[in-house]
Design a protein around this motif. Structure first.
Motif, PDB file in Angstrom:
ATOM      1  N   THR A  81       0.737  -1.115  -0.080  1.00 56.46           N
ATOM      2  CA  THR A  81       0.042  -0.041   0.181  1.00 56.46           C
ATOM      3  C   THR A  81       0.938   1.291  -0.091  1.00 56.46           C
ATOM      4  O   THR A  81       0.499   2.408   0.324  1.00 56.46           O
ATOM      5  N   HIS A  82       1.960   1.338  -0.235  1.00 50.43           N
ATOM      6  CA  HIS A  82       2.807   2.259  -0.350  1.00 50.43           C
ATOM      7  C   HIS A  82       2.427   3.248  -1.281  1.00 50.43           C
ATOM      8  O   HIS A  82       1.676   3.157  -2.356  1.00 50.43           O
ATOM      9  N   ARG A  83       2.635   4.836  -0.994  1.00 49.58           N
ATOM     10  CA  ARG A  83       2.118   5.530  -1.566  1.00 49.58           C
ATOM     11  C   ARG A  83       2.441   5.868  -3.040  1.00 49.58           C
ATOM     12  O   ARG A  83       1.498   6.143  -3.786  1.00 49.58           O
TER      13      ARG A  83
ATOM     14  N   LEU B 223     -13.713   6.824   1.631  1.00 52.40           N
ATOM     15  CA  LEU B 223     -13.472   5.463   1.829  1.00 52.40           C
ATOM     16  C   LEU B 223     -13.525   5.316   3.512  1.00 52.40           C
ATOM     17  O   LEU B 223     -13.075   6.129   4.103  1.00 52.40           O
TER      18      LEU B 223
ATOM     19  N   ASN C  27      -0.173   4.161   7.768  1.00 53.99           N
ATOM     20  CA  ASN C  27       0.169   4.351   6.427  1.00 53.99           C
ATOM     21  C   ASN C  27      -0.666   5.635   5.914  1.00 53.99           C
ATOM     22  O   ASN C  27      -1.657   5.972   6.294  1.00 53.99           O
ATOM     23  N   LYS C  28       0.076   6.317   5.013  1.00 52.00           N
ATOM     24  CA  LYS C  28      -0.351   7.660   4.470  1.00 52.00           C
ATOM     25  C   LYS C  28      -0.131   7.731   3.296  1.00 52.00           C
ATOM     26  O   LYS C  28       0.891   7.603   2.826  1.00 52.00           O
ATOM     27  N   LYS C  29      -0.943   8.540   2.219  1.00 52.40           N
ATOM     28  CA  LYS C  29      -0.670   8.776   0.949  1.00 52.40           C
ATOM     29  C   LYS C  29      -0.367  10.225   0.972  1.00 52.40           C
ATOM     30  O   LYS C  29      -1.153  11.073   1.809  1.00 52.40           O
ATOM     31  N   GLU C  30       0.262  10.947  -0.198  1.00 49.30           N
ATOM     32  CA  GLU C  30       0.681  12.289  -0.182  1.00 49.30           C
ATOM     33  C   GLU C  30      -0.569  13.036   0.307  1.00 49.30           C
ATOM     34  O   GLU C  30      -0.443  13.810   1.152  1.00 49.30           O
TER      35      GLU C  30
ATOM     36  N   SER D 282      -5.990   9.426   1.366  1.00 52.75           N
ATOM     37  CA  SER D 282      -6.488   8.554   2.288  1.00 52.75           C
ATOM     38  C   SER D 282      -5.123   8.023   3.349  1.00 52.75           C
ATOM     39  O   SER D 282      -4.098   8.172   2.813  1.00 52.75           O
ATOM     40  N   MET D 283      -5.387   7.300   4.393  1.00 49.07           N
ATOM     41  CA  MET D 283      -4.612   6.633   5.235  1.00 49.07           C
ATOM     42  C   MET D 283      -5.142   5.696   5.745  1.00 49.07           C
ATOM     43  O   MET D 283      -6.442   5.097   5.639  1.00 49.07           O
ATOM     44  N   ILE D 284      -4.179   4.672   6.308  1.00 48.64           N
ATOM     45  CA  ILE D 284      -4.424   3.315   6.985  1.00 48.64           C
ATOM     46  C   ILE D 284      -4.206   3.770   8.416  1.00 48.64           C
ATOM     47  O   ILE D 284      -3.143   4.145   9.042  1.00 48.64           O
TER      48      ILE D 284
ATOM     49  N   TYR E 147      -7.903   0.805  -1.284  1.00 49.08           N
ATOM     50  CA  TYR E 147      -7.055   1.824  -0.579  1.00 49.08           C
ATOM     51  C   TYR E 147      -6.184   2.495  -1.631  1.00 49.08           C
ATOM     52  O   TYR E 147      -6.013   3.660  -1.891  1.00 49.08           O
TER      53      TYR E 147
ATOM     54  N   LEU F 199      -9.505  -3.413   6.877  1.00 45.02           N
ATOM     55  CA  LEU F 199      -8.397  -3.968   6.015  1.00 45.02           C
ATOM     56  C   LEU F 199      -8.185  -5.163   7.082  1.00 45.02           C
ATOM     57  O   LEU F 199      -7.498  -4.969   8.058  1.00 45.02           O
TER      58      LEU F 199
ATOM     59  N   ASP G 171      -7.963   4.456  -4.308  1.00 47.43           N
ATOM     60  CA  ASP G 171      -8.694   5.465  -3.877  1.00 47.43           C
ATOM     61  C   ASP G 171      -8.611   6.618  -4.709  1.00 47.43           C
ATOM     62  O   ASP G 171      -9.571   7.562  -4.887  1.00 47.43           O
TER      63      ASP G 171
END
Lengths: 667, 75
Positions: free
Chosen positions: A273-275, A478, B42-45, B48-50, A371, A482, A374
């Motif tokens: 799930t790396h960005r 979302l 976890n996180k995107k730029e 969304s995030m985990i 995810y 998970l 998304d």
């Protein structure tokens, strides 16, 4: 309060999504319902039967829910079933490895005043992680309901659970366990008294009072009370808080060694799930799935072709030997065996595709895709969750359309249903295998993969366009659980794949069988009765009528028009139609392919035409089963038929573009 | 601060949720109530995030994460 025994006990399986309800249900009923490691697999209630020492039980598997409110379709289905269908005992399936969250639903179920039995599932995971649950204290803190450790996967504890169900039913319900703050409790007693007075004694007055305080729409309509001084605002927040406070106590007293070993899942997630790498990794995984489907599938295919050849020759010889009429031999050998058999030779490819999808679903990767995708989906106005049905569409569009129920809003659902058929389902696979193999022998796999990607691109483009024309204006956010990664379970995967293979075989034996027979008649009869020249047949007449429309797309042959029309019954039929139309008995073999490409090539049908044909098959109207499902899910013929028309026009436009541009470059 | 501003690996405590009624209720049913601890995994730029709440992992879209007001927990 004691319950007297009953002929058939109605038992409902209730629990959070992905807690193993369906696996448990399958273990009891011997059913083979689909299970997978992502939330929201069961969208409909399913019933089955079981028997415990002469006591008959009717088991009902309900969709997974996090709470008994009525915000989502799943919650409404489950709640209605529990409240209105005379459920005798509730089996609350709880994932012991995430006790804290699962117990929230338990607290709500206990308030219903129905007998509840707690099935503590996934105890093996708890042990693996070095955690311990105090099996003495837990039932005490849950109001003395039976707590039975089970393993749905290893099939342990099943008899004990049924015993508890039967026994506990006779004992009757227990009291709820959560005590709320003083002010709240005072309100609850005032309300229960008022309900009692106005509506007579109710089975679950305390629950009704709590729901009234939560401002629950359904209950307020059913049990209106004019008590503004008590019902001055929604107390839902306070009630939820009260429950979680109690759960914290339970967890503190009953769960030991909470030091989680979840590091494994977290390490995998750091990569998958790396960005930046998340999306490339997803595309790579899908590429691998299709590589396996084609490469391994092709390897196995040879045996099927030999078998089909043998059957075809033997049948002809046998029928000839017993003096069967020529027309009947032709119907059986050229119609049925060629049509049905042609489709069956693709079984190895289908098998590998579903095996790969089963691995993805059972490992826990599916939910991650929501995810990962998304942000892409966000650009087209959909949540990442909408990507799950689309991904399922690679298998079959029918369950994919049904899976859109997991989406919260009706607009999102329709938009997802609109684009899901663009995902290449397994029925389109034979078309790609055949035509890519015939016209692009050196790069067939790349050509086939390009169609999968094209379908995905068209789906996203259409969603984007729809969002531009009519923005839903809703929040697309979302929110999905998970699950932990796990090694796929052999039995689960086997059941999944077998069900799909069975569907495929059934389709070959019914839809494709009938379509092949009808097609044979259309091609062997004309205005003058039975004919020898196929171009005089009814089928040819119909096809010729459509030729002018299909010509700009490079598909201006009446045979192709006939094949495309028959493909509406099921997309594999496009392939079986080619066998019947051109009288090729083993279309998927090297000899069959070269014969067909020879005939087609002679009339100027080359690689560009073949690609246009594949694009048309990818995009045009989904099969009848899908159309029926879409109608059932949207409850609108207008919308459903509008969608079909749109997709046919889109297919025509795309195929025409491919042909016109392609033939100028390569022609 | 907003949960969406959270950093990977840090734990936060939920103070309140500012979102539509429906989303708020759903989050609360999942255990994201006041004082619940949320760990950002976890996180995107942008987006969304985990996160992990009460032992369960959730993928949360940006809009939802924006509406969860938190404060950092000192460890």
């Amino acid at each position: 309060m004691k319950n007297s025994s009953k002929q058939v006990l109605k038992v409902a399986f209730v629990g959070n999504p992905n807690c193993g309800k369906t696996t448990l249900f399958n273990a009891f009923t011997g059913a083979n319902l689909k299970v997978a490691n992502w939330p929201g697999v069961t969208v409909e209630r399913v019933e089955g039967e079981a028997d415990y020492k002469g006591q008959k039980l009717k088991l009902i598997d309900l969709p997974g829910i996090y709470s008994l409110t009525s915000y989502s379709i799943e919650e409404r289905v489950s709640r209605r079933c529990i409240l209105e269908e005379g459920i005798d005992v509730i089996v609350n399936v709880v994932d012991a490895s995430s006790l804290e969250r699962n117990l929230y639903l338990t607290m709500q179920l206990l308030e219903l005043r129905k007998p509840v039995v707690l099935a503590l599932n996934m105890m093996d995971v708890v042990e693996e992680r070095g955690m311990e649950i105090d099996m003495h204290r837990l039932p005490e803190m849950l109001g003395d309901i039976p707590v039975v450790p089970v393993s749905a996967r290893k099939r342990t504890g099943l008899d004990v659970l049924l015993h508890a169900v039967v026994h506990h039913y006779e004992e009757g319900p227990k009291e709820g366990v959560v005590v709320y703050a003083k002010g709240l409790e005072a309100k609850i007693s005032k309300l229960t008294a008022a309900i009692d007075k106005k509506y007579g004694p109710q089975e679950n007055e305390r629950w009704l009072a709590i729901k009234l305080l939560e401002n629950d729409e359904e209950i307020r309509k059913k049990y209106p009370l004019d008590m503004p001084e008590v019902l001055d605002r929604s107390y839902e927040n306070d009630i939820i808080g009260g429950k979680y406070d109690y759960i914290e106590e339970v967890v503190e007293e009953c769960l030991f060694g909470k030091e989680e070993k979840a590091a494994f899942t977290e390490k995998i997630d750091a990569v998958l799930t790396h960005r930046i790498w998340g999306i490339p990794i997803f595309l790579l995984i899908m590429a691998l799935v299709f590589f396996l489907t084609f490469a391994v599938g092709d390897f196995l295919k040879g045996y099927f072709e030999e078998a089909l050849d043998w059957v075809s020759v033997m049948a002809r010889g046998f029928l000839d030997g017993i003096g069967t009429a020529d027309w009947l031999i032709s119907l059986i050998v050229d119609g049925i065996i060629a049509g049905v058999g042609g489709v069956l030779t693709f079984l190895p490819n289908i098998f590998i595709l579903f095996l790969a999808l089963a691995f993805l679903e059972d490992s826990g990767y599916m939910a991650r895709v929501a995810y990962v995708m998304d942000s892409v989906m966000g650009h087209v106005g959909l949540s990442g969750k909408a990507f799950l049905p689309m991904l399922l569409g690679f298998g079959c569009t029918v369950p994919a359309v049904m899976a859109t129920r997991a989406l919260e809003s009706e607009k999102d659902r329709r938009r997802t249903i609109l684009v899901t058929p663009f995902m290449s389902c397994s029925a389109r696979l034979p078309i790609y295998v055949l035509f890519a193999g015939m016209f692009f022998p050196h790069s067939s796999m790349v050509v086939a993969y390009s169609l999968y990607v094209l379908g995905l691109v068209v789906a996203i483009a259409v969603a984007l366009l729809a969002n531009r024309i009519a923005p839903t204006g809703e929040e697309h956010s979302l929110l999905i659980e998970l699950p932990e990664y796990k090694t796929p379970n052999g039995r689960t995967v086997a059941v999944y794949v077998w069900n799909k293979v069975k569907d495929y075989l059934t389709k070959a034996g019914t839809t494709i069988f009938v379509a092949s027979i009808i097609l044979w008649f259309l091609l062997n009869y004309g205005l003058s009765g039975m004919i020898t020249d196929i171009s005089q047949s009814f089928g040819a007449e119909i096809g010729r009528f459509l030729v002018p429309f299909l010509a700009p797309a490079g598909l201006g042959m009446w045979q192709i028009a006939v094949a495309l029309i028959s493909g509406l019954s099921a997309k594999e039929v496009v392939v079986s139609s080619f066998s019947v139309l051109f009288g090729i008995s083993n279309i998927n073999s090297a000899a069959g392919m070269s014969a067909l490409s020879g005939i087609l090539g002679a009339s100027g049908f080359g690689p560009v035409n073949a690609y246009a044909l594949m694009v048309f098959c990818l995009l045009y109207s989904p099969c009848m089963a899908t159309v029926a499902t879409i109608h059932r899910e949207t409850r609108s013929w207008k919308w459903t038929l509008g969608m079909v028309l749109f997709q046919v026009l889109l297919a025509w436009a795309a195929a025409t573009l491919v042909f016109q541009v392609g033939s100028r470059i390569f022609g | 601060m907003r949960l969406s501003e959270g950093k990977i690996g840090k734990t936060y405590e939920v103070e309140r949720i500012e979102n539509t009624e429906q989303v708020t209720r759903r989050l609360e049913a999942l255990g994201m109530t006041g004082h619940a601890e949320v760990k950002v995994l976890n996180k995107k730029e942008k987006g969304s995030m985990i996160v992990k709440v009460r032992g369960t992992r959730w993928a949360v879209g940006k809009r939802i994460a924006d509406g969860i007001m938190v404060r950092e927990v000192r460890e």
